[in-house]
Design an enzyme around this catalytic site. Sequence first.
Site, short mmCIF file in Angstrom:
data_model
loop_
_atom_site.label_atom_id
_atom_site.label_comp_id
_atom_site.label_asym_id
_atom_site.label_seq_id
_atom_site.Cartn_x
_atom_site.Cartn_y
_atom_site.Cartn_z
N SER A 40 -6.93 -1.89 -18.59
CA SER A 40 -6.01 -2.30 -17.57
C SER A 40 -7.39 -2.11 -16.52
CB SER A 40 -4.97 -2.59 -17.51
OG SER A 40 -3.94 -1.35 -17.39
N HIS A 41 -6.70 -2.70 -15.29
CA HIS A 41 -7.39 -2.14 -14.07
C HIS A 41 -6.44 -0.89 -13.95
CE1 HIS A 41 -10.45 -5.02 -12.67
NE2 HIS A 41 -10.11 -5.66 -13.77
N ALA A 77 -21.99 -6.55 -11.88
CA ALA A 77 -22.30 -7.49 -9.77
C ALA A 77 -21.84 -8.47 -10.10
CB ALA A 77 -23.92 -6.35 -10.16
N GLU A 113 -10.32 -11.43 -23.58
CA GLU A 113 -10.99 -10.39 -24.68
C GLU A 113 -10.83 -9.68 -26.13
OE1 GLU A 113 -12.38 -7.83 -20.04
OE2 GLU A 113 -10.98 -6.80 -21.92
#
Length: 168
Positions: A40-41, A77, A113
């Site tokens: 998780s971020h 990116a 995911e």
Amino acid sequence: VGRLGLLRTRRLPVTVVSGTDATWADDDVSAEHRAFLSHSHADARLAKALEEGLEQLAKPRRTPKIFDVFLDAADLAGGGELPDRLEAALANSDFLLVLLSPSAASSDWVIEEARIWLDTRRSTHRIMLALAEGDLVWERRADGADGWSEESLSFLPSPLHDAFPAEP
């Protein structure tokens, strides 16, 4: 829980548990990435430290890395659609490494995911669980089946709740 790979140091307090007897040293590897690190971020700093630690394993000083870990913050990116790029990275990874935490359990990306990995690989053989805090407990549940404890479910993404056929 049986711990096949234990990676716990003062600098990186994470326990890694394997889905089966698969290990990082398996000879049958051919993917672009050794592991896809799902997190998780909210756990981004720990994920970055885990990525860097794994990429330094068994690496002589001043030599190129021999163990590549895909980490979305570092490896995605701009450009392209995120879901397609994540699926490609998952497909090109030998292992799925999930950094477990309460925020990971509720993260849409971590859930997706894990779902994609299970849908395409149909196995937990190459799933490694990195436990950031607490303990993973495998037990006999009230329904008579063996599985993760209620506390363990609080930091496992839902696709992994019943994915393991036996204690990893």
